[in-house]
Design an enzyme around this catalytic site. Structure first.
Site, PDB file in Angstrom:
ATOM      1  N   ASP A  14       0.914  -1.302  -0.003  1.00 13.68           N
ATOM      2  CA  ASP A  14      -0.196  -0.067  -0.130  1.00 13.68           C
ATOM      3  C   ASP A  14       0.729   1.202  -0.056  1.00 13.68           C
ATOM      4  O   ASP A  14       0.547   2.249   0.603  1.00 13.68           O
ATOM      5  CB  ASP A  14      -1.087  -0.178   1.233  1.00 13.68           C
ATOM      6  CG  ASP A  14      -2.084  -1.104   1.084  1.00 13.68           C
ATOM      7  OD1 ASP A  14      -2.420  -1.542  -0.222  1.00 13.68           O
ATOM      8  OD2 ASP A  14      -2.402  -1.619   2.284  1.00 13.68           O
ATOM      9  N   TYR A  19      -1.097   3.211  -8.261  1.00 15.40           N
ATOM     10  CA  TYR A  19      -1.040   4.561  -8.710  1.00 15.40           C
ATOM     11  C   TYR A  19       0.039   5.126  -9.690  1.00 15.40           C
ATOM     12  O   TYR A  19      -0.156   5.767 -10.783  1.00 15.40           O
ATOM     13  CB  TYR A  19      -1.495   5.368  -7.326  1.00 15.40           C
ATOM     14  CG  TYR A  19      -1.521   6.828  -7.513  1.00 15.40           C
ATOM     15  CD1 TYR A  19      -2.590   7.419  -8.208  1.00 15.40           C
ATOM     16  CD2 TYR A  19      -0.685   7.751  -6.988  1.00 15.40           C
ATOM     17  CE1 TYR A  19      -3.084   8.813  -8.124  1.00 15.40           C
ATOM     18  CE2 TYR A  19      -0.880   9.124  -7.026  1.00 15.40           C
ATOM     19  CZ  TYR A  19      -2.096   9.530  -7.844  1.00 15.40           C
ATOM     20  OH  TYR A  19      -2.268  10.793  -7.629  1.00 15.40           O
ATOM     21  N   LYS A  39       0.118  -7.192 -14.005  1.00 14.42           N
ATOM     22  CA  LYS A  39       0.140  -7.379 -12.779  1.00 14.42           C
ATOM     23  C   LYS A  39      -0.141  -8.950 -12.444  1.00 14.42           C
ATOM     24  O   LYS A  39      -1.065  -9.415 -12.255  1.00 14.42           O
ATOM     25  CB  LYS A  39      -0.893  -6.647 -11.721  1.00 14.42           C
ATOM     26  CG  LYS A  39      -0.603  -6.742 -10.274  1.00 14.42           C
ATOM     27  CD  LYS A  39      -1.549  -5.979  -9.531  1.00 14.42           C
ATOM     28  CE  LYS A  39      -1.414  -6.070  -8.007  1.00 14.42           C
ATOM     29  NZ  LYS A  39      -0.019  -5.268  -7.471  1.00 14.42           N
ATOM     30  N   SER A  43      -3.974  -9.730  -4.629  1.00 15.22           N
ATOM     31  CA  SER A  43      -4.783 -10.330  -3.752  1.00 15.22           C
ATOM     32  C   SER A  43      -5.443  -9.191  -3.150  1.00 15.22           C
ATOM     33  O   SER A  43      -4.906  -7.862  -3.346  1.00 15.22           O
ATOM     34  CB  SER A  43      -3.699 -11.013  -2.842  1.00 15.22           C
ATOM     35  OG  SER A  43      -2.796 -10.184  -2.009  1.00 15.22           O
ATOM     36  N   ASP A  57      -7.115  -2.862  -8.948  1.00 16.43           N
ATOM     37  CA  ASP A  57      -5.719  -2.519  -9.523  1.00 16.43           C
ATOM     38  C   ASP A  57      -5.644  -2.250 -10.919  1.00 16.43           C
ATOM     39  O   ASP A  57      -5.483  -1.213 -11.464  1.00 16.43           O
ATOM     40  CB  ASP A  57      -4.823  -3.239  -8.851  1.00 16.43           C
ATOM     41  CG  ASP A  57      -4.499  -3.037  -7.548  1.00 16.43           C
ATOM     42  OD1 ASP A  57      -5.156  -2.137  -6.883  1.00 16.43           O
ATOM     43  OD2 ASP A  57      -3.561  -3.935  -6.937  1.00 16.43           O
ATOM     44  N   ASN A 181       6.108   8.813  -3.417  1.00 17.21           N
ATOM     45  CA  ASN A 181       4.430   9.049  -3.551  1.00 17.21           C
ATOM     46  C   ASN A 181       4.052  10.039  -2.058  1.00 17.21           C
ATOM     47  O   ASN A 181       4.817   9.933  -1.240  1.00 17.21           O
ATOM     48  CB  ASN A 181       3.708   7.619  -3.445  1.00 17.21           C
ATOM     49  CG  ASN A 181       2.304   7.921  -3.721  1.00 17.21           C
ATOM     50  OD1 ASN A 181       2.215   8.717  -4.500  1.00 17.21           O
ATOM     51  ND2 ASN A 181       1.529   6.739  -3.432  1.00 17.21           N
TER      52      ASN A 181
END
Length: 231
Positions: A14, A19, A39, A43, A57, A181
């Protein structure tokens, strides 16, 4: 040798791989290069009212980057449990196999000129813990390409960034650099974290992403790092 892919890994779970992957695919496609997204293992997928897994995703990347494909085309393995892939697979009696991942990747290479591959969790994420152990670095080696490390801008990122970079170097991976990020240029800690990551790892933080940022803007610097001679 021509590089056909870029692998996006991160300092943990995470952190923002999806993103950042979406913004990178979008940016590459803006210059006219037929770039896709893959990807291998996902999960934590949610189920809709009909019991079908929502592939959040890849769906986000497809929508953000304007890809004309199905989310199912972008994933080899998908699990509902929001846990490490090895455990999610174990709970449904599935073995994650490198052969399927490589096969799916090669099929995408028949459609796209360049593929952004997004990992799961951090760089040492376990995918299979049976006698034939499979960890994320095995996937990176199998698909090849350069890697980018996504890191958070906040507290604790210096340690996790340094450890991730050192592991990647020991594996012999070609690391292009970092993308930070949740970056706030007015936050003195974020600014120092960026500087210390570069100082300690010897790698460049060649892009930062603010919360809510929808693209990398008009700057081509990121493309020079990612694509090199492709420009």
């Amino acid at each position: 040798m021509k590089i056909n892919s870029l692998f996006i890994t991160a300092t943990g779970t995470d952190i923002g791989k999806t993103y950042v992957s979406a913004l990178i695919v979008k940016k590459i496609r803006e210059i006219g290069l037929n770039c896709g997204y893959f990807k291998p293992v996902l999960s934590g997928a949610t189920k809709d009212l009909n019991g079908k897994l929502n592939l959040g995703d890849p769906e986000f990347v497809i929508k953000t980057a304007g890809l004309n494909c199905s989310a199912n085309d972008c994933v080899s393995y998908c699990f509902e449990d929001p846990v490490s892939p090895h455990l999610a697979a174990l709970r449904v009696g599935c073995d994650i196999e490198i052969e399927k991942i490589v096969s799916d990747y090669n099929k995408l290479l028949e459609v796209y000129d360049f593929i952004v591959v997004e990992g799961a969790g951090g760089i040492t994420c376990p995918l299979n813990i049976s006698s034939d152990k499979l960890l994320l670095p095995d996937v990176i080696k199998a698909v090849g390409g350069n890697i980018i490390i996504v890191a958070d801008s906040g507290l604790g990122t210096i340690n996790s960034s340094f450890l991730t970079a050192e592991f990647a170097k020991n594996q012999g991976f070609n690391i292009l650099g970092f993308i930070l990020n949740n970056y706030d240029e007015n936050n003195f800690m974020h600014v120092d974290n960026k500087m210390q990551i570069e100082n300690l790892t010897g790698l460049k933080v060649f892009a930062t992403v603010k919360q809510g940022q929808t693209d990398f803007g008009k700057s081509d610097d990121i493309l020079k790092f990612i694509l090199g001679e492709e420009l």
